[in-house]
Design a protein around this motif. Structure first.
Motif, short mmCIF file in Angstrom:
data_model
loop_
_atom_site.label_atom_id
_atom_site.label_comp_id
_atom_site.label_asym_id
_atom_site.label_seq_id
_atom_site.Cartn_x
_atom_site.Cartn_y
_atom_site.Cartn_z
N SER A 30 1.01 -0.98 0.06
CA SER A 30 0.00 -0.15 0.03
C SER A 30 0.83 1.43 0.02
N PHE A 31 1.92 1.12 0.88
CA PHE A 31 3.03 2.48 0.80
C PHE A 31 3.29 2.55 -0.49
N TRP A 32 4.05 1.68 -1.23
CA TRP A 32 4.77 1.96 -2.39
C TRP A 32 3.67 2.16 -3.49
N GLN A 33 2.56 1.59 -3.47
CA GLN A 33 1.40 1.61 -4.52
C GLN A 33 1.28 3.26 -4.41
N GLY A 34 1.08 3.70 -3.25
CA GLY A 34 0.54 5.17 -2.98
C GLY A 34 1.60 6.11 -3.45
N GLN A 35 2.94 5.75 -3.34
CA GLN A 35 4.16 6.57 -3.70
C GLN A 35 4.16 6.41 -5.22
N LEU A 36 4.38 5.14 -5.79
CA LEU A 36 4.49 5.08 -7.07
C LEU A 36 3.45 5.53 -8.11
N SER A 37 2.23 5.54 -7.60
CA SER A 37 1.30 5.95 -8.29
C SER A 37 1.37 7.32 -8.97
N LYS A 38 2.17 8.06 -7.95
CA LYS A 38 2.11 9.39 -8.19
C LYS A 38 3.12 9.76 -9.60
N CYS A 39 3.94 8.70 -9.77
CA CYS A 39 4.90 8.74 -10.99
C CYS A 39 4.24 9.34 -12.23
N ILE A 40 4.98 10.27 -12.92
CA ILE A 40 4.28 10.75 -14.16
C ILE A 40 5.30 10.41 -15.31
N ARG A 41 6.25 9.61 -14.86
CA ARG A 41 7.34 8.89 -15.96
C ARG A 41 7.77 9.98 -16.62
#
Length: 328
Positions: free
Chosen positions: A200-211
């Motif tokens: 959940s932590f990494w999902q929340g963080q990495l979902s912010k990635c705009i590549r």
């Protein structure tokens, strides 16, 4: 202009004027004092745009991969943490050491512009220190902030004020220890979570990635001439965070790619426009490598193999991995 900045500019001017170097790699002034950028200077006159202040957090070692292959000698200014990355690139034969003159410069910790912006501080025109506080003149008035509240995250686990490589150094003051807690404290917090909590932590963080690829482009360990993520035939080129698989694949592959070679310079997190703590992925690898193969600091030496590219009879077996990691 500070005394340190003045000495750095004078030294750069002397090297260019005397013809000892053809170019100098440093930091160029931005619109405000908090937005300098890496730059190359080829004349003494161009140095009027040179700056070295509390916001020069950029690690200049990566730029030498291409610049060191140009004709003539290049001078570069490296902070202590930058020198580890430079050394690692020498080890990997990415930089022509004979073409680079390294000048180690003092660092007392660098400030993070985004942390100031989060406090509503922008348009900084001047700064001064009042004990542990930074007093800032801005377009909108005067602001005061505790320095420790505005430091780059990597400064809290500084590897030290000594340059591991330098042809000369410019150091005026006594080093200031900015270290707070342990280098792996946050990693241990993540390890203590359940699998679901970590996901959940990494999902929340990495979902912010705009590549935007800023982390890859700035990373000294990402020095491949052609990246798989730029290959249109790979099926993963220039993907955005379209789904959970895509958004995680990029960063996890990168973390594996730089494992054993990452110097923990923190550039990935510094340049991320979404402020994702990408350095924590790398620190997890560093922590496990220390536990499984013995403590190792990438970039401490400019030769020799890394733990993952050498073999000994005492190497950890696959069934020992988790126990060894938990014991660390």
């Amino acid at each position: 202009m500070s005394e340190l900045e003045n000495k750095i500019i004078q030294r750069a001017a002397a090297l260019l004027t005397e013809g000892k170097v053809k170019r100098v790699v440093g930091w160029r002034k931005g619109e405000f004092i908090h937005d300098p950028s890496p730059a190359t200077f080829e004349t003494a006159d161009s140095l009027k745009e040179f700056v070295y202040n509390d916001y020069c957090g950029a690690n200049l070692s990566k730029y030498l991969v291409d610049i060191s292959k140009k004709e003539g000698m290049t001078a570069v200014f490296l902070k202590p943490c930058d020198s580890y990355s430079f050394n690692q690139l020498i080890k990997e034969h990415r930089i022509k050491r004979e073409n680079v003159y390294v000048i180690g410069v003092e660092c007392q910790g660098k400030l993070a512009q985004y942390k100031l912006e989060e406090k509503g501080i922008s348009g900084i025109t001047a700064e001064a220190y009042d004990g542990e506080n930074v007093v800032l003149d801005t377009l909108y008035g005067k602001e005061t902030v505790k320095k420790s509240d505005a430091l780059l995250d990597r400064c809290f686990s500084c590897k030290g004020k000594k340059h591991v490589v330098a042809d000369e150094t410019i150091v005026l003051g006594e080093p200031v220890d900015t270290t707070v807690g342990g280098r792996f404290d946050k990693v241990r917090e993540l390890e203590a979570m359940t699998e679901e909590e970590r996901f959940s932590f990494w999902q929340g963080q990495l979902s912010k990635c705009i590549r935007c690829n800023a982390c890859r482009n700035v990373c000294p360990a990402c020095s491949c001439l052609k990246c798989v993520f730029d290959n249109p035939q790979s099926g993963v080129a220039a993907k955005s965070n379209a789904d959970s698989f895509e958004e995680q694949l990029f960063h996890i592959i990168r973390a594996f790619h730089v494992s054993g070679r990452c110097t923990d310079c923190g550039e990935c997190s510094r340049v991320c426009p979404q402020h994702i703590p990408l350095h924590l992925l790398n620190r997890k690898f560093i922590k496990d490598i220390d536990a499984l193969y013995g403590e190792f600091q990438a970039g401490e030496a400019d030769e020799g193999k890394t733990p993952l590219t050498s073999y000994t009879e005492g190497d950890t077996e696959p069934n020992q991995v988790f126990n060894a990691t938990e014991e660390k």
